[in-house]
Design an enzyme around this catalytic site. Structure first.
Site, PDB file in Angstrom:
ATOM      1  N   HIS A  76       1.004  -1.348   0.028  1.00  0.00           N
ATOM      2  CA  HIS A  76       0.031  -0.080   0.184  1.00  0.00           C
ATOM      3  C   HIS A  76       0.864   1.331  -0.214  1.00  0.00           C
ATOM      4  O   HIS A  76       0.548   2.488  -0.661  1.00  0.00           O
ATOM      5  CB  HIS A  76      -0.612   0.120   1.301  1.00  0.00           C
ATOM      6  CG  HIS A  76      -2.385  -0.802   1.176  1.00  0.00           C
ATOM      7  ND1 HIS A  76      -2.038  -2.128   1.675  1.00  0.00           N
ATOM      8  CD2 HIS A  76      -3.797  -0.539   0.837  1.00  0.00           C
ATOM      9  CE1 HIS A  76      -3.268  -2.862   1.504  1.00  0.00           C
ATOM     10  NE2 HIS A  76      -4.195  -2.255   0.360  1.00  0.00           N
ATOM     11  N   GLY A  77       2.373   1.304   0.676  1.00  0.00           N
ATOM     12  CA  GLY A  77       2.876   2.287   0.744  1.00  0.00           C
ATOM     13  C   GLY A  77       3.880   1.903   1.218  1.00  0.00           C
ATOM     14  O   GLY A  77       4.457   1.100   1.429  1.00  0.00           O
TER      15      GLY A  77
END
Lengths: 372, 438
Positions: free
Chosen positions: B361-362
């Site tokens: 996600h990041g």
């Protein structure tokens, strides 16, 4: 493994495709028609100024049609219309609603004039108020635009900056007067225009057909606001008509922050000058006030910078007059009490501004033959 | 239509990516997952896309021949990706796509493995270089991290290529399945469509080729009006969710700055808003992607199935971002051994899988933290009954009841979002403020 997509058979019992498609088309047409009707309503007829809760600052975008209809509804054909355009300074930031300088301007000019404050926060001299003035010329030629600008900056963008949506809204709806000079400038700027600006232009073209902004404005102003913004967080869903002017007025003199704005003032002084013409139809009937920064702030700058600034001011006035635009400077002899901060006027400053502007407006009206 | 005609606001923070800055105790971040979905919404709200949709759908519906529809779709998918990713952004997907296609055709395990490494390496390079240099290497070897980044940065684009996280995962899944003996995609046309299918490329769902190809074939052979109608309804629902999420963004963005000054009820309201925001944002986009695909007659798998009604963390991950969670299960957890080698290995595999899920996600410690938070929660949830003995059984009776299970799961998930969106110390501080009122 992975979940299957939602089986269509269950929903197809309820979904009738032809009815849905027809409904979409009919709905779109109905909303567009409703939007066109809404565009003719004088939605803002009771608005004294376009404060933060009815401008893009709080996600509310008054349309060109609605503002035009609102101003027209207040117009008396026998009166000389004085449209006040420009930035937060002329908007009256630093003055509560009952302290507004435009009220004092109206008192000084008398009943022969109708003063309408269309200056907006972060608005440029070519934006919003000037656009409305151009739109109204066809209906009400006895019109004077009173605008403000900073030294060295005038009409940098032919379609505006923060209010370019308003310009394109008026443009695509056919409200603006033909102006080859402006068209040439728009054309010149087109290749280097950012994607965001181009998107705004295209979006307003679509809206000039669908009128969705007008419909949404009517609903949000009169019935229910659907967007939460920090500015409107107290009762965010309340219709904007019921929200008062949030302007708090100037702080007590001891707390006014002149020193804290020196960096911002320096940036303005150091910015390269850009002085471009207004639309031709407005030039001869415009009075521009080149507003000066508060002397308590300016006096803290080095003398060389102050001298640069004064030269910039004089140059701006001279360039405006070359473009057949009447110009004057205001604020040079004002005291600290006349300023709410480094550049906005307090109530007393607004009164002095009105006193300086009113004779020039009357003079302009006389020269234009409006008083005959 | 309001969605299409609303001009962008120079003042409104929610419509502009925000960079991190510290305000009081709470850092105000640009949320990568949210940014992706804000970007995806902005793609769909551009006049270019309106024109694109206005051309592609009628052309597709009017062209009756399956092959012609596929060709048309591929051309428009490439046009879509080129327009929004830019020519430079298209290069990685072309290179990786070509490598993946030929590696898959060869059906040779070493080649597939090399291709998988190439895909993963690209993802790491584009998305994680800065994190690895500054955060990981910087932690281990001080200024060496910054020095390394300085050397690498001239080679890196300003932003990762559009949709890299999604197409890399799809390529990896394809190569893995083919290396395990599944039939590869022989038609370059079919492969191209699998790789750059525009409704899902920007933000999912993560497709499986063995499901997508039959759905594609079905769609190009026949598009029913029910498909189109239902697709339109899904797109509309997705748009409404996205705009509701956008409103919550504004509220959360303002509230996080004054979180310390809010009263306890308001703080919990902010947490609720964060949870709803991410659900509506992600599921809204998925609805739109599935809806647009359906308007081509192509059925994509659902991605969100009322996740906040989950009765356990296991159940939550059967309902939330289903395409991603099943990918993680099938291509990380199970290949590592899954639950086949005892409890300890099962927990380890689960934690690793969720660490990857978080980092996907990041590129940040908070994402890793969030992934591990869920991994630990899942490990406890799936094993406390057996390990807890009598107490475990009693707890199972309590937590097995929907009246307890659902709120408990919701609480766990919503607290987890604090770690997803904020740096760990800040999330911890917010959590302390939330519980201190009791």
């Amino acid at each position: 493994m992975t979940e299957p997509s939602v089986p269509l058979s269950r929903l197809s019992r309820f979904l009738m495709p032809h009815s849905l498609f027809l409904g979409v088309v009919v709905g779109l047409v109905a909303c567009s028609v409703a939007g066109r009707i809404a565009s003719k309503k004088p939605t803002f007829k009771d608005v004294e100024r376009f404060h933060a809760l009815i401008t893009p600052e709080s996600l509310f975008y008054p349309t060109a049609s609605q503002v035009k209809a609102s101003v027209l509804s207040r117009l008396d054909p026998d009166k000389i219309l004085v449209i006040v355009g420009g930035s937060s300074v002329f908007h009256g930031t630093g003055q509560k609603r009952d302290q507004l300088w435009t009220r004092k301007l109206q008192e000084r000019l008398g009943p022969r004039y109708l003063v309408v404050n269309l200056a907006v926060r972060s608005g440029g001299p070519e934006e919003f108020g000037a656009t409305v003035a151009e739109m109204l010329l066809a209906d009400h030629p006895r019109l004077i635009l009173v605008d403000d600008c900073q030294a060295g900056q005038f009409c940098a963008h032919p379609d505006g900056n923060h209010y370019r949506y308003f310009f394109w809204d008026a443009y695509w709806k056919g409200y603006l007067q033909p102006d080859p000079g402006r068209d040439a400038r728009l054309q010149e700027a087109a290749p280097v225009r950012s994607e965001q600006r181009q998107e705004c232009q295209r979006r307003m073209l679509l809206d000039s057909i669908l009128f969705s902004e007008d419909l949404w404005n009517l609903l949000a102003y009169d019935k229910l606001m659907t967007l939460w913004t920090p500015l409107s967080r107290q009762a965010a869903s309340q219709p904007r008509k019921r929200r008062g002017d949030p302007e708090l007025g100037a702080a007590p003199l001891a707390r006014r922050a002149f020193a804290g704005q020196l960096a911002a003032i320096r940036r303005v002084i150091d910015k390269p000058a850009c002085i471009q013409p207004l639309p031709q139809v407005l030039a001869g009937r415009t009075l521009v006030v080149v507003r000066l920064f508060a002397p308590p702030a300016l006096s803290r700058l080095p003398e060389s910078v102050q001298a640069t600034y004064q030269a910039k001011v004089s140059n701006t006035v001279a360039r405006l007059e070359e473009m057949s635009i009447a110009a004057l400077t205001v604020g040079g002899d004002f005291s600290a009490a006349d300023y709410a901060d480094g550049w906005h006027f307090s109530e007393s400053g607004g009164a002095r501004l009105a006193a300086a502007v009113s004779p020039r407006v009357q003079d302009l009206a006389r020269r234009l033959g409006y008083l005959d | 239509m309001l969605a299409i005609t609303r001009p962008s606001c120079p003042f409104h923070p929610a419509l502009t990516p925000r960079m991190g800055k510290v305000i009081g105790q709470v850092e105000h971040f640009c949320w990568p997952g949210i940014l992706t979905n804000t970007v995806s919404l902005m793609l769909f709200l551009t006049s270019w896309f309106v024109l694109f949709a206005g051309i592609i759908f009628p052309c597709y519906w009017l062209v009756r021949q399956a092959l012609a529809r596929k060709l048309l779709l591929l051309v428009f998918c490439l046009a879509f990706h080129t327009h929004f990713a830019g020519p430079a952004g298209v290069v990685p997907i072309i290179i990786l796509g070509v490598a993946t296609y030929f590696a898959g055709l060869s059906r040779k395990r070493p080649l597939c493995f090399v291709s998988i490494c190439l895909c993963v390496a690209s993802l790491v390079f584009y998305k994680y270089t800065k994190f690895l240099c500054l955060q990981v290497l910087g932690l281990l070897a001080g200024s060496a991290g910054a020095a390394a980044l300085e050397q690498i940065q001239p080679w890196m684009p300003l932003a990762p290529p559009l949709a890299i996280s999604f197409f890399v995962f799809e390529f990896v899944h394809y190569l893995y399945d083919v290396s395990q003996g599944k039939e590869p995609i022989r038609s370059p046309l079919d492969f191209g469509l699998f790789a750059v299918f525009w409704p899902s490329i920007v933000a999912g769902p993560v497709k499986r080729y063995d499901q997508f190809l039959p759905a594609l074939q079905q769609g190009v052979e026949r598009v029913g009006k029910h498909n189109i109608a239902f697709g339109l309804v899904l797109v509309a629902v997705g748009l409404v969710k996205k705009f509701a999420a956008d409103n919550l963004t504004a509220y959360v963005g303002w509230s996080e700055k004054v979180f310390d000054q809010l009263d306890p009820g308001e703080r919990w309201l902010v947490v609720l808003a964060i949870g709803l925001r991410i659900l509506w944002d992600f599921s809204g986009y998925s609805d739109m992607a599935i809806g647009f695909a359906l308007m081509f007659g192509i059925r994509l798998p659902i991605n969100f199935n009322w996740p906040y009604l989950a009765a356990s963390i296991v159940d939550f991950w059967h309902r939330w971002h289903i395409s991603l969670s099943t990918w993680i299960r099938d291509y990380i957890y199970i290949p590592l051994g899954g639950s086949r080698h005892g409890l300890l290995r099962k927990v380890g595999n689960g934690l690793f899988a969720f660490a990857i899920c978080g980092l996907w996600h990041g590129a940040g410690w908070n994402f890793l933290g969030w992934g591990l938070y869920h991994g630990i929660g899942l490990a406890i949830c799936s094993s406390y009954r057996q390990l807890g003995g009598g107490i475990g059984q009693k707890l199972a009776r309590v937590f097995g009841h929907p009246v307890v299970a659902r709120p408990a799961t919701l609480l766990f998930v919503f607290v987890g979002w604090l770690f997803f969106f904020y740096p760990i110390p800040v999330a911890g501080h917010m959590l302390r403020l939330l519980v201190s009122a009791w």
